[in-house]
Design a protein around this motif. Structure first.
Motif, PDB file in Angstrom:
ATOM      1  N   GLU A 150       0.845  -1.208   0.000  1.00 10.98           N
ATOM      2  CA  GLU A 150       0.000   0.000   0.000  1.00 10.98           C
ATOM      3  C   GLU A 150       0.878   1.254   0.000  1.00 10.98           C
ATOM      4  O   GLU A 150       0.622   2.209  -0.756  1.00 10.98           O
ATOM      5  CB  GLU A 150      -0.901  -0.005   1.242  1.00 10.98           C
ATOM      6  N   ASP A 202      -0.507   5.092 -14.113  1.00  9.57           N
ATOM      7  CA  ASP A 202      -0.906   3.757 -14.576  1.00  9.57           C
ATOM      8  C   ASP A 202      -2.199   3.343 -13.879  1.00  9.57           C
ATOM      9  O   ASP A 202      -2.249   3.248 -12.645  1.00  9.57           O
ATOM     10  CB  ASP A 202       0.208   2.762 -14.252  1.00  9.57           C
ATOM     11  N   PRO A 203      -3.288   3.099 -14.639  1.00 12.21           N
ATOM     12  CA  PRO A 203      -4.571   2.712 -14.008  1.00 12.21           C
ATOM     13  C   PRO A 203      -4.483   1.387 -13.252  1.00 12.21           C
ATOM     14  O   PRO A 203      -5.265   1.134 -12.341  1.00 12.21           O
ATOM     15  CB  PRO A 203      -5.537   2.605 -15.193  1.00 12.21           C
ATOM     16  N   ALA A 204      -3.504   0.546 -13.628  1.00 14.71           N
ATOM     17  CA  ALA A 204      -3.352  -0.749 -12.935  1.00 14.71           C
ATOM     18  C   ALA A 204      -2.984  -0.535 -11.470  1.00 14.71           C
ATOM     19  O   ALA A 204      -3.346  -1.337 -10.603  1.00 14.71           O
ATOM     20  CB  ALA A 204      -2.288  -1.596 -13.628  1.00 14.71           C
ATOM     21  N   SER A 211      -6.934  -0.703  -4.819  1.00 13.50           N
ATOM     22  CA  SER A 211      -8.286  -1.060  -4.364  1.00 13.50           C
ATOM     23  C   SER A 211      -8.328  -2.502  -3.864  1.00 13.50           C
ATOM     24  O   SER A 211      -8.967  -2.819  -2.855  1.00 13.50           O
ATOM     25  CB  SER A 211      -9.289  -0.883  -5.511  1.00 13.50           C
ATOM     26  N   GLU A 212      -7.607  -3.351  -4.578  1.00 12.00           N
ATOM     27  CA  GLU A 212      -7.567  -4.759  -4.178  1.00 12.00           C
ATOM     28  C   GLU A 212      -6.839  -4.933  -2.840  1.00 12.00           C
ATOM     29  O   GLU A 212      -7.264  -5.726  -1.981  1.00 12.00           O
ATOM     30  CB  GLU A 212      -6.853  -5.571  -5.267  1.00 12.00           C
ATOM     31  N   SER A 232      -4.031   1.940  -9.489  1.00 16.22           N
ATOM     32  CA  SER A 232      -5.267   2.252  -8.750  1.00 16.22           C
ATOM     33  C   SER A 232      -6.085   0.999  -8.514  1.00 16.22           C
ATOM     34  O   SER A 232      -6.660   0.800  -7.435  1.00 16.22           O
ATOM     35  CB  SER A 232      -6.099   3.278  -9.533  1.00 16.22           C
ATOM     36  N   SER A 233      -6.135   0.137  -9.532  1.00 15.25           N
ATOM     37  CA  SER A 233      -6.877  -1.119  -9.396  1.00 15.25           C
ATOM     38  C   SER A 233      -6.239  -2.010  -8.327  1.00 15.25           C
ATOM     39  O   SER A 233      -6.937  -2.597  -7.484  1.00 15.25           O
ATOM     40  CB  SER A 233      -6.893  -1.848 -10.745  1.00 15.25           C
ATOM     41  N   GLU A 234      -4.885  -2.098  -8.335  1.00 19.05           N
ATOM     42  CA  GLU A 234      -4.186  -2.918  -7.343  1.00 19.05           C
ATOM     43  C   GLU A 234      -4.377  -2.353  -5.943  1.00 19.05           C
ATOM     44  O   GLU A 234      -4.541  -3.100  -4.972  1.00 19.05           O
ATOM     45  CB  GLU A 234      -2.699  -2.998  -7.674  1.00 19.05           C
TER      46      GLU A 234
END
Length: 707
Positions: free
Chosen positions: A268, A281-283, A289-290, A285-287
């Motif tokens: 984090e 990189d949008p990935a 959130s996960e 933000s996705s990671e």
């Protein structure tokens, strides 16, 4: 003396003059006896820590300088005489030393190393030199070199089923139960377990009991080291070695055990740092959130509170929880290790004498906590009350095998006693039946008319199962010496107070009287001053106020775990007594050891090869060799098995001298206590109602803390 007196004043400007004089006296008396800075630290380290904010490492450095002042030619100092190496350098030893100076190279848990098997090269060299010196005095002939002792190691072998091996190879074994079947464990040439079976059902709590020296601790080490094979997916934690001290605060040290949570929090931070630095990189933000979802799923936000509750239950105040681990003593670091284990919740938790390091309040908390333990627990303990409260099953190690009984220790004791009675009755009945049949055979053996009957009787005897008499474990007896009566008053302390520094008062206005009939038990939290009070009673420490008066004929016998740990490991028990009390016959030394259950070949084994309980009995024998008439016992039950604790209680009750006892063992206190004193809050006070009342007070305090 002036030189190191000035040094002390410089290092500790606020040191009280009386306290400085006390430290100087210790240094004067031991000037020629100190072997290294560790011994100086053991003698005065606790006092110096109590009057300053210096760390343990700082105090050790000061002790090293003091040793150099006492012994300018001491080999350990850099400016001392140089020693030419006369042997190859051992790289493994250098690596071992490196791990001690570089903590990051050392794991916080040490599960596979048996510390009892280490040889301290310096101590071994000194022991050899002393032995050669003794031999030189006895004979004019040049002494032969002493061979280094052969190290013994524990080994294990077991039979594994083909089915389990195939499942393990495929990685499809998901069972949480543990089955270790048909296994042997030996320690050197001595077989501890042979053809034994161990079955641990998931979620059950097992208490492992048995006499000292039969291999309980070795069994736990074999399991934790996976020298006994169990499914690889089962996580094991063996609380055996204290946490390594560093700058990590106590609370964080416990939280770090949750590797999943720590990994998620670390990721984090990394992602947030990347986003803050402009990463788009949008990935990411996705990671992120996960990661947040996983943290929420494992209730990561509740972890600090859960860790704090465990630390608090084990005696750590909020202030202590925020301190670096290096500031704690070995006993408190062991509590930290236990806290880490309880927080981690491994599939199999192995605890070896967990109550040894705890006071009564922490023991009661641990009993309550472990009753809701969610995974499998295997605990070795000598605490009868703990074994009645925590385990769902008892495993009895005896005769090179393990028998399992359902229920707590009290149920086990009843079942085992009844089982042995039935086995003995069955054996005796069969012996009578055999004798009756044999009598018939002998009477009519040569009678032709009865030949067929005789033959059938002979065949019947051959088919009878061979029953064996119940093997009774040898009763343990501890026999304390007889004493002569003394006219009172015997021992009195009036209005006594003591402090190491004026801002660290241990207690004030203590009034305590004792006679040769006294059976006084002192209880209280760790650090409350119980051991300090004992030392004042014996005159080892002088009170800062008040008076201590003792009968001139009073002779103290002092037992503490510190004395057990400092026994000379390279000699046998007879030689130890011979060294401390010379001039007696071998039979007298052996008789003394036999009074405390150290007899036969056991008395001729090196002390280093004895179990903790056997070493304690040797220490008892040595203490009583001087015929004391007043016993001062500081935590005497550590490492004793249940039978020996029972024998200790009976021995104290038969003893004709006085006894003051510090203990956390509830059963022993109930056996011997006639007067209960609580040490805490800066004073020592007698309590009406005995241990029952004290337990109620402790339980009320725990309830209040949990609200």
């Amino acid at each position: 003396m002036a030189k190191y007196g000035e040094y002390l004043k410089k290092q500790f400007p606020l040191i009280d003059e009386d306290l400085k004089k006390y430290v100087e006296d210790i240094l004067d008396n031991g000037a020629g006896e100190f072997e290294d800075e560790e011994e100086v630290f053991e003698a005065i380290g606790e006092v110096l820590q109590g009057i300053s904010e210096k760390t343990e490492d700082d105090i050790k450095d000061i002790c090293s300088q003091l040793l150099h002042m006492l012994q300018p030619d001491h080999q350990g100092m850099n400016n001392g005489p140089r020693k030419v190496l006369d042997a190859p350098i051992h790289l493994a030893s250098m690596t071992s030393n490196l791990t001690e100076t570089q903590p990051e190279l050392k794991s916080i848990w040490l599960q596979t190393r048996d510390d009892n098997l280490k040889v301290d090269a310096k101590k071994l060299e000194k022991a050899e030199a002393k032995l050669q010196q003794k031999q030189g005095k006895r004979s004019d002939v040049k002494a032969a070199p002493v061979a280094a002792p052969v190290l013994q190691t524990a080994t294990a072998s077991q039979v594994t089923s083909k089915k389990d091996s195939k499942l393990e190879a495929k990685g499809t074994n998901r069972t949480q139960d543990i089955r270790i079947e048909n296994f042997d464990i030996a320690y050197g040439d001595r077989v501890l377990l042979q053809g034994a079976d161990l079955v641990l059902a998931f979620g059950r709590r097992y208490g492992l009991v048995g006499r000292n020296g039969l291999g309980k601790t070795t069994l736990l080490r074999m399991i934790s080291a996976k020298q006994l094979k169990i499914p690889s997916h089962i996580s094991i934690l063996h609380v055996e070695q204290e946490v390594v001290g560093d700058d990590t605060i106590a609370l964080q040290s416990v939280l770090e055990c949750d590797f999943v949570r720590e990994g998620l929090l670390r990721r984090e931070k990394e992602i947030n740092a990347s986003i803050s630095n402009g990463a788009t990189d949008p990935a990411l933000s996705s990671e992120l959130s996960e990661v947040y979802a996983q943290l929420e799923n494992i209730e990561a936000d509740k972890a600090p509170a859960r860790a704090s509750i465990i630390l608090s239950g084990l005696g750590f105040t909020p202030e202590m929880q925020a301190r670096a681990t290096r500031t704690f003593s070995g006993g408190w670091r062991m509590r930290l290790a236990l806290a880490r284990a309880l927080f981690s919740k491994p599939d199999l938790l192995l605890l070896d004498e967990p109550t040894n390091m705890l006071d009564i309040k922490a023991i009661i908390w641990l009993e309550n906590y472990l009753q809701n333990w969610p995974t499998t627990l295997l605990v070795v303990s000598h605490d009868r009350n703990f074994l009645d409260t925590v385990p769902t099953d008892i495993m009895h190690l005896h005769s090179q095998r393990i028998d399992t009984y359902r229920g707590n220790y009290e149920q086990f004791h009843k079942t085992k006693t009844e089982k042995h009675k039935n086995q003995q009755r069955e054996f005796e009945a069969q012996q009578q039946h055999r004798a009756h049949v044999q009598e018939f055979i002998d009477r009519f053996r040569y009678n032709a008319n009865r030949a067929s009957s005789v033959q059938s009787k002979i065949k019947m005897l051959e088919k009878l199962p061979e029953l064996k008499p119940v093997e009774k474990e040898v009763d343990v007896t501890l026999r304390f010496p007889e004493t002569e009566p003394l006219s009172p008053p015997i021992l009195q302390i009036n209005e006594v107070g003591f402090y190491y520094s004026k801002d660290k008062v241990i207690f004030t206005n203590v009034n305590l009287g004792a006679t040769l009939e006294s059976r006084i038990c002192i209880v209280g939290d760790n650090g409350a001053g119980k051991t300090t009070l004992l030392k004042i009673i014996m005159g080892i420490l002088s009170p800062t106020s008040g008076l201590r008066s003792v009968h001139r004929g009073l002779k103290f016998g002092y037992f503490s775990q510190h004395h057990v740990d400092q026994l000379e490991m390279n000699v046998n028990s007879v030689e130890l007594l011979q060294k401390d009390y010379p001039g007696k016959t071998i039979e007298e030394y052996r008789r003394q050891l036999g009074s405390f259950g150290v007899s036969g070949d056991l008395a001729l084994q090196t002390i280093g090869s004895l179990s903790g309980g056997q070493k304690s009995r040797v220490a008892f024998a040595r203490m009583c060799m001087g015929n004391p008439n007043f016993l001062v016992l500081d935590e005497p039950t550590n490492h004793l098995d249940i039978e020996t604790i029972e024998a200790l209680g009976k021995g104290i009750n038969k003893y004709t001298g006085g006894v003051i006892l510090v203990s956390h063992d509830e059963r022993l206190i109930r056996m011997v206590c006639k007067e209960l004193w609580i040490c805490g809050g800066g004073t020592v006070a007698s309590i009406e109602g005995g241990f029952d009342e004290y337990r109620k007070i402790v339980e009320r305090e725990l309830e209040a803390a949990n609200k």
